[in-house]
Scaffold this motif. Structure first.
Motif, PDB file in Angstrom:
ATOM      1  N   UNK A  60       0.832  -1.127   0.132  1.00  0.00           N
ATOM      2  CA  UNK A  60      -0.128  -0.013  -0.005  1.00  0.00           C
ATOM      3  C   UNK A  60       0.755   1.189   0.107  1.00  0.00           C
ATOM      4  N   UNK A  61       0.271   2.458  -0.215  1.00  0.00           N
ATOM      5  CA  UNK A  61       1.308   3.739  -0.055  1.00  0.00           C
ATOM      6  C   UNK A  61       1.830   3.878   1.190  1.00  0.00           C
ATOM      7  N   UNK A  66       6.949   3.351   4.283  1.00  0.00           N
ATOM      8  CA  UNK A  66       7.725   2.816   5.306  1.00  0.00           C
ATOM      9  C   UNK A  66       9.143   2.228   4.569  1.00  0.00           C
ATOM     10  N   UNK A  67       9.189   1.540   3.377  1.00  0.00           N
ATOM     11  CA  UNK A  67      10.319   1.301   2.763  1.00  0.00           C
ATOM     12  C   UNK A  67      11.224   2.254   2.316  1.00  0.00           C
ATOM     13  N   UNK A  68      10.874   3.401   1.825  1.00  0.00           N
ATOM     14  CA  UNK A  68      11.560   4.428   1.446  1.00  0.00           C
ATOM     15  C   UNK A  68      12.176   5.049   2.794  1.00  0.00           C
ATOM     16  N   UNK A  69      11.675   5.261   3.889  1.00  0.00           N
ATOM     17  CA  UNK A  69      12.263   5.560   5.017  1.00  0.00           C
ATOM     18  C   UNK A  69      13.218   4.585   5.439  1.00  0.00           C
ATOM     19  N   UNK A  70      12.915   3.446   5.325  1.00  0.00           N
ATOM     20  CA  UNK A  70      13.937   2.336   5.819  1.00  0.00           C
ATOM     21  C   UNK A  70      15.239   2.238   5.040  1.00  0.00           C
ATOM     22  N   UNK A  71      14.960   2.408   3.704  1.00  0.00           N
ATOM     23  CA  UNK A  71      16.119   2.187   2.843  1.00  0.00           C
ATOM     24  C   UNK A  71      17.018   3.649   2.746  1.00  0.00           C
ATOM     25  N   UNK A  72      16.421   4.770   3.056  1.00  0.00           N
ATOM     26  CA  UNK A  72      17.047   5.985   3.191  1.00  0.00           C
ATOM     27  C   UNK A  72      17.713   6.120   4.261  1.00  0.00           C
ATOM     28  N   UNK A  73      17.262   5.611   5.487  1.00  0.00           N
ATOM     29  CA  UNK A  73      18.061   5.556   6.675  1.00  0.00           C
ATOM     30  C   UNK A  73      19.320   4.402   6.961  1.00  0.00           C
ATOM     31  N   UNK A  91      -0.226  -9.770  -6.746  1.00  0.00           N
ATOM     32  CA  UNK A  91      -1.555  -9.401  -6.602  1.00  0.00           C
ATOM     33  C   UNK A  91      -1.413  -8.452  -5.345  1.00  0.00           C
ATOM     34  N   UNK A  92      -0.394  -8.092  -4.804  1.00  0.00           N
ATOM     35  CA  UNK A  92      -0.026  -7.374  -3.804  1.00  0.00           C
ATOM     36  C   UNK A  92       0.657  -5.979  -3.990  1.00  0.00           C
ATOM     37  N   UNK A  93       1.018  -5.687  -5.208  1.00  0.00           N
ATOM     38  CA  UNK A  93       1.507  -4.572  -5.675  1.00  0.00           C
ATOM     39  C   UNK A  93       3.015  -4.768  -6.074  1.00  0.00           C
ATOM     40  N   UNK A  94       3.675  -3.698  -6.310  1.00  0.00           N
ATOM     41  CA  UNK A  94       5.085  -3.801  -6.461  1.00  0.00           C
ATOM     42  C   UNK A  94       5.741  -2.563  -6.108  1.00  0.00           C
ATOM     43  N   UNK A  95       7.183  -2.577  -5.767  1.00  0.00           N
ATOM     44  CA  UNK A  95       7.831  -1.291  -5.233  1.00  0.00           C
ATOM     45  C   UNK A  95       9.031  -1.446  -6.131  1.00  0.00           C
ATOM     46  N   UNK A  96       9.512  -0.375  -6.931  1.00  0.00           N
ATOM     47  CA  UNK A  96      10.849  -0.287  -7.460  1.00  0.00           C
ATOM     48  C   UNK A  96      11.192   1.239  -7.506  1.00  0.00           C
TER      49      UNK A  96
END
Length: 417
Positions: A60-61, A66-73, A91-96
């Protein structure tokens, strides 16, 4: 010399090593704003349960944030120059997302289309080549290595299965101090497989074959030579013809010398003669050969994650027979809690695949079968951060968010300085 060869023992370094396993992390500069680039699907995925019943969080957005924040940390803390992360489910989305810099000198930003050195993920291709020969009846996993290659210590006892499963007892050539000196004094020099074996074979065997798990690049050099001898084809050509082409991996190759397709990221390492950080982009990876010399990109590794975990090419054809694939995925435990290692592949808390590290580059390509989910992490440094390698830090942080009951949590080990 301030550095030892112990980090290079990962060879094209992996993160699942025994005993003195090393896990390095990154050194870089400030990172730029993230760039989000969608990647088109390359293979038909089977149905996957919706929601989180399969152990995977919907992307989800809020989860993406959360992923953005964790990677940048992690990037800030470990001073990582650049990283690309890809997560895909049916079926649960993607993130690149790509963050930071591919080149600190020019300011070029990291992006998903860049070629990267994959390090020990090469092992999954070399072992696949071996298993194809097993399926053809050309070799047997329980054949001893002396049936194919002479002069191997304990060669009449060590089987091809024990080599692929990291249980041979042979000394890891990349742990040898003379090898480390030779590499770092002239990192653009080529090495032959026979030279690499020479660094190993001057040492006594460490334990009887099959007795325990010990991550060792020497094993893969021997398996690469077996593939060449039996197929009558150079290893890179065999892999291209029988694995890369049928898998549709058009951006993956086994380089000759330091050849590196463009566009690619610059690599940054402190595995140098002086211990200072240097660019390693044009170092010759022949020292890792069958254990870690290959190059790929995000899209190809996305496809490869599922292919190697299932033994089936993206178009549905069989890459490895089901019986042989079952043997590959039999992953006896290692001294690392929650981690097992099969034939050139590991299973860490349910994530199946491999990682890699080469001076200046790290990678992680894993598949989570319950959700048919794929995770790929690519970065352009291997510099340790508090005894951990950066690919493991990213893998841990990302999976804590998306599969909290199945965290890719290989433990940190002391950095070898």
């Amino acid at each position: 010399m301030r550095h030892s060869s112990r980090r290079l023992r990962r060879g094209a370094a992996t993160a699942i090593v025994v005993g003195t396993f090393l896990v390095p992390v990154v050194g870089g500069t400030a990172f730029a704003a993230p760039a989000s680039v969608p990647i088109a699907a390359t293979a038909t995925e089977p149905p996957s349960p919706s929601g989180t019943s399969n152990g995977f969080q919907n992307l989800t957005p809020a989860v993406r944030q959360q992923l953005d924040d964790a990677v940048q940390k992690i990037m800030r803390e470990a001073n990582v120059p650049g990283v690309t992360v890809g997560l895909w489910t049916p079926h649960q989305g993607s993130y690149v997302r790509s963050f930071g810099l591919a080149d600190k000198s020019s300011g070029q930003q990291m992006s998903p289309d860049l070629y990267m050195r994959m390090g020990s993920e090469t092992k999954t291709f070399t072992v696949t080549a071996l298993l194809q020969l097993v399926d053809q009846g050309e070799v047997g996993l329980d054949d001893t290595i002396d049936q194919y290659i002479g002069g191997v210590p304990n060669g009449d006892k060590i089987t091809l299965r024990e080599l692929a499963g990291m249980r041979s007892g042979l000394f890891n050539y990349s742990m040898d101090p003379d090898f480390f000196t030779a590499l770092t004094s002239n990192p653009r020099r080529p090495f032959t497989p026979q030279e690499l074996l020479g660094y190993s074979f001057k040492h006594p065997v460490l334990f009887p074959p099959g007795e325990k798990f010990y991550y060792c690049n020497t094993n893969l050099i021997l398996l690469g030579l077996v593939v060449e001898k039996i197929s009558g084809t150079p290893l890179g050509q065999y892999i291209q013809r029988n694995i890369l082409t049928p898998a549709g991996l058009n951006h993956t190759n086994f380089p000759v010398g330091a050849a590196f397709p463009s566009p690619h990221a610059q690599g940054y390492t402190d595995q140098t003669a002086s211990g200072n950080v240097e660019e390693s982009t044009n170092w010759d990876p022949s020292w890792a050969w069958a254990a870690g010399a290959m190059i790929s990109d995000l899209s190809d590794l996305r496809a490869w994650a599922r292919t190697v975990a299932t033994g089936v090419f993206p178009d549905g054809r069989t890459m490895i027979s089901p019986a042989t694939q079952k043997q590959r995925l039999t992953t006896p435990p290692t001294p690392i809690p929650g981690a097992g290692y099969g034939l050139g592949i590991f299973d860490v808390q349910g994530w199946v695949g491999h990682n890699g590290s080469l001076p200046g580059y790290e990678s992680l390509t894993v598949y989570f079968p319950p959700a048919h989910a794929t995770l790929v992490v690519l970065l352009n440094t291997d510099i340790n951060y508090k005894g951990s390698e950066p690919s493991t830090l990213f893998g841990d942080a990302i999976t804590k968010i998306v599969t909290p009951q199945h965290v890719f949590n290989l433990p940190a080990q002391p950095a070898a300085h």
